[in-house]
Design an enzyme around this catalytic site. Structure first.
Site, PDB file in Angstrom:
ATOM      1  CG  ASP A  72      -1.896   1.157   1.221  1.00  0.00           C
ATOM      2  OD1 ASP A  72      -1.452   2.260   1.621  1.00  0.00           O
ATOM      3  OD2 ASP A  72      -3.068   1.005   0.854  1.00  0.00           O
TER       4      ASP A  72
ATOM      5  CB  ILE B  37      -4.031   1.512  -2.291  1.00  0.00           C
ATOM      6  CG1 ILE B  37      -3.938   3.007  -2.634  1.00  0.00           C
ATOM      7  CG2 ILE B  37      -3.886   0.663  -3.545  1.00  0.00           C
ATOM      8  CD1 ILE B  37      -2.596   3.449  -3.162  1.00  0.00           C
ATOM      9  CG  ASP B  38      -3.266  -2.994   1.305  1.00  0.00           C
ATOM     10  OD1 ASP B  38      -2.858  -3.365   0.195  1.00  0.00           O
ATOM     11  OD2 ASP B  38      -2.550  -2.999   2.326  1.00  0.00           O
ATOM     12  CG  LEU B  39      -8.578  -0.916   3.730  1.00  0.00           C
ATOM     13  CD1 LEU B  39      -8.901   0.183   4.727  1.00  0.00           C
ATOM     14  CD2 LEU B  39      -8.935  -2.281   4.305  1.00  0.00           C
TER      15      LEU B  39
END
Length: 406
Positions: free
Chosen positions: A149, A177-179
């Protein structure tokens, strides 16, 4: 097309680690799906076994369940299989065929998919209507690109627009960004399930974290083609770049975030005795306030500093201006709307652990009173899952002795 018995839960098998795909499959848990995370068997030496996030944060339950791992993995099952061996790959394929698996997920580096027997074509050969979903840094077209991320926040411009104007680039607090990639994987898989119900066909879903990140920059990138200079879009601290005044202001006893989003709101604000000195023609429109924003922010701060937080909040409430105190992270779970919707799990030692609420409540969560089983131990359901697809106890014991499962 393989059909489930009426009422049987859809099955997700996920070769996952870290956060992006683990969060995606958590959203399936919230819907009542059966989610099985497949992790590798231990490697020789001092390295940690399986998902590295099992060892991040404070220990909660046994050696391999630390606090960082817990929240994204409640309600799941866990199996440990050595996919570097042909026997291990065949076990995974058997799970896909015989459970049967509806959605296969992975955030393994794409260059390793084929060697581990988890590429789309191989798994589609096991079940023709399988929905296959991958999250990676740049998508499968760049199979060797690793992705974390913060690195993607740097690459995709997020750090250039986060922080104070006179300070260094910063990453956002949550791993956005991960989520976002996890959310997109979940949504695309749900859409694929709906389409499969009509067509009988599976789908290949390829999520690029970089593309996902840039897809959120709607209030930045198009403005560059319409006359905005890059410096207008860069770091602005707590200020909004377009609406003035939107900022955090220090009062006599605490900080308050204020958001004036229209000229009508501004008109109501300056009707309040506390802010009446700002009722000036040059501040009457947003563009006027933008031209004089440095002075305006300074004058609002001077007013706020002379009053208590409660006094400023009372004036803002009377003017119907959106505002909020800045909640410490350790008090977020006490906010009424969070407290009422928070999920819960129980650790093996009997401690109740509060979890963030789902984005939207679901019938499954409501039926279970917002409680989910604790995150699985490493390989916790290995024996049960292999028995479910027809392996005898003696066969499982042999596979464990050979190191094919753990």
């Amino acid at each position: 097309m393989t059909k489930h018995a009426k009422g049987k839960r859809p099955v997700v098998l996920s070769v996952e680690q870290a956060l992006s795909m683990s969060y995606a499959t958590l959203r399936f848990v919230h819907q009542g799906f059966r989610v099985i995370r497949l992790e590798p068997t231990p490697v020789p030496g001092p390295r940690s076994k399986a998902d590295p996030t099992r060892y991040h944060g404070r220990p909660v339950a046994r050696a391999e369940r630390h606090s960082y791992y817990l929240a994204p993995n409640v309600g799941k099952e866990a199996i440990a299989v050595n996919l570097k061996e042909a026997k291990g790959r065949e076990l995974m394929h058997r799970l896909v065929r015989d459970l049967p698996v509806d959605i296969f997920c992975t955030n393994t580096l794409p260059k390793r998919h084929a060697s581990l027997g988890m590429d789309h074509e191989t798994l589609r050969g096991q079940r023709r209507d399988l929905i296959w979903c991958c999250i990676s840094a740049m998508g499968t077209r760049e199979p060797e690109a690793p992705g974390y991320d913060p690195m993607l926040q740097a690459l995709c411009g997020y750090m250039d627009i986060t922080g104070h104007p006179d300070g260094p680039p910063l990453q956002c607090g949550p791993p956005l960004i991960d989520l976002k990639a996890g959310d997109e994987a979940f949504v695309q898989a749900i859409l694929a399930l709906a389409a499969r119900a009509e067509t009988g066909e599976g789908r290949r879903i390829d999520i690029s974290m970089a593309q996902v990140a840039v897809s959120w920059l709607h209030t930045f990138l198009p403005m560059l083609d319409m006359g905005s200079r890059p410096e207008e879009l860069r770091r602005s601290g707590n200020e909004h770049r377009q609406f003035i005044p939107v900022n955090a202001y220090p009062t006599r006893d605490g900080n308050l975030y204020v958001a004036v989003g229209s000229d009508a709101q501004w008109g109501r604000l300056v009707e309040q005795p506390m802010f009446r000195s700002l009722d000036q023609e040059r501040f009457a429109t947003n563009e006027g306030r933008r031209r004089h924003k440095s002075e305006l922010h300074r004058r609002i701060e001077e007013i706020a500093r002379r009053h208590s937080l409660a006094e400023v909040a009372t004036a803002l409430t009377a003017a119907a201006i959106p505002h909020s105190t800045i909640t410490p992270i350790d008090r977020v779970m006490e906010l009424p709307f969070v407290k009422d919707a928070a999920l819960r799990t129980v650790a093996p030692d009997g401690r109740e652990v509060r979890l963030p609420p789902p984005a939207v409540s679901t019938p499954y969560l409501e039926e279970n009173d917002g409680r989910l089983p604790f995150a699985p131990a490493y390989g916790e359901q290995t024996d049960a899952l292999l028995a479910e697809v027809g392996l005898a106890t003696s066969e499982i014991a042999t596979l464990r002795a050979e190191g094919t499962v753990a």
